[in-house]
Design an enzyme around this catalytic site. Structure first.
Site, short mmCIF file in Angstrom:
data_model
loop_
_atom_site.label_atom_id
_atom_site.label_comp_id
_atom_site.label_asym_id
_atom_site.label_seq_id
_atom_site.Cartn_x
_atom_site.Cartn_y
_atom_site.Cartn_z
N ALA A 226 -18.85 -3.93 -1.38
CA ALA A 226 -18.68 -3.83 0.06
C ALA A 226 -18.67 -2.37 0.47
CB ALA A 226 -17.39 -4.52 0.51
N VAL B 188 2.17 0.80 -7.63
CA VAL B 188 1.95 -0.08 -8.77
C VAL B 188 1.93 0.69 -10.08
CG1 VAL B 188 0.66 -1.75 -7.37
CG2 VAL B 188 -0.58 0.05 -8.60
N TYR C 170 -13.58 5.57 -14.02
CA TYR C 170 -13.55 4.33 -13.24
C TYR C 170 -14.17 3.18 -14.03
CZ TYR C 170 -14.17 1.20 -9.24
OH TYR C 170 -14.13 0.12 -8.37
N LYS D 235 -12.21 -0.30 -15.24
CA LYS D 235 -12.60 -1.64 -14.83
C LYS D 235 -13.00 -2.51 -16.01
CE LYS D 235 -11.61 -1.14 -10.56
NZ LYS D 235 -10.45 -1.86 -9.98
N THR E 185 -16.95 0.49 1.89
CA THR E 185 -15.57 0.89 2.13
C THR E 185 -15.47 2.42 2.08
OG1 THR E 185 -15.02 0.84 -0.24
CG2 THR E 185 -14.72 -1.22 1.01
N ASP F 197 0.86 -1.18 0.00
CA ASP F 197 0.00 0.00 0.00
C ASP F 197 0.90 1.23 0.00
OD1 ASP F 197 -2.00 2.11 0.87
OD2 ASP F 197 -3.26 0.32 1.01
#
Length: 280
Positions: A186, A64, A154, A158, A188, A37
């Site tokens: 979920a 990354v 986004y 994806k 988050t 992270d």
């Protein structure tokens, strides 16, 4: 013996939210985990929880989005644990903006993490996995790939991750390497920052509910499962079909404007955008 006993895995974006739960669950299943992270403090907290419970963990704060740093994440796993058996490409960015007012800098940053980050880290892992003839990659897609209002960048990212998953699986299955994508829902921090998601999701959809799916895909129990996009929404589990040709397929020796008009007035029936038709 845990489902991941003796395996070494890298999980990106593992300091918070879904990534945190993926890392903790994988460790409880026996895996040695590189907790990656860019935010060091939460990554160290996750690693500490793993080691305090008797597991093995390494902390990586590399990005990354940089190909060299992505390769270093994988190299750290190999140095610390001897190899890399699994990679979870979870690191991601999200934001909301109307398409006429999107910010090029934010678009670029999102694509660099969500798309290039997935590619760069995966490419580094695959160089090791190909040599040993085995390995698993789990990419993180989203129902937004069907199209999400206020989330064009986004959604596009994806969709790219899903297509990348199918392509890698086609190349790698015969080499003993499995590649799948998941689409978890979920509550988050990402959801809390999204007005649309806040209104439709329940806080009961906690990130830990999705973690067993990732452990399953990383484990030998999922042998034979590759090239799949798997959607988990609380108690609902299903596969997402890849893009395919919709019948009927019309044939003419030559197509002109009037022919196209006749086709769409007749046999070709357009559908409304998927984001309107489906609960993502």
């Amino acid at each position: 013996m845990g489902a991941l006993q003796g395996k070494a895995v890298v999980i990106t974006g593992a300091g918070r939210g879904l990534g945190r739960e993926y890392a903790l669950h994988a460790a409880r299943a026996g895996a040695a985990v590189v907790v990656n992270d860019v935010y060091g403090e939460p990554a160290r907290e996750v690693a500490a929880l793993i080691t305090e419970a008797g597991g093995r963990a390494e902390v990586s704060t590399r990005s990354v989005a940089d190909a060299g740093e992505a390769a270093e994440i994988v190299d750290q796993c190999v140095r610390a644990f001897g190899t890399i058996d699994g990679l979870v490409n979870n690191a991601g960015l999200n934001y909301q903006a109307p398409p006429w007012d999107d910010d090029p800098a934010r678009v670029r940053a999102l694509v660099e993490v969500n798309v290039l980050g997935t590619m760069f880290t995966g490419m580094a892992a695959l160089r090791v996995m190909r040599e040993r003839g085995s390995g698993v990659i789990v990419n993180v897609a989203s129902g937004a790939l069907l199209g999400k209002r206020g989330g064009a960048a986004y959604s596009a990212s994806k969709g790219a991750v899903a297509s990348l998953t199918y392509s890698w699986a086609a190349d790698l299955t015969e080499l003993g390497i499995r590649v799948n994508a998941i689409s978890p829902l979920a509550w988050t921090r990402m959801v809390e920052a999204d007005r649309v998601e806040r209104a439709r999701l329940s806080r009961d959809l906690t990130p830990d509910l999705a973690a067993p799916l990732v452990t399953f895909l990383l484990s030998d129990r999922s042998a034979g499962v590759s090239g799949q996009l798997i959607r988990l929404r609380g108690e609902k589990l299903h596969l997402v079909r890849q893009h395919s040709v919709k019948e009927p397929v019309l044939t003419r020796p030559h197509w002109d404007v009037e022919d196209f008009a006749a086709a769409f007035d007749g046999e070709l029936v357009p559908e409304s955008p998927p984001a309107i038709r489906w609960k993502l």
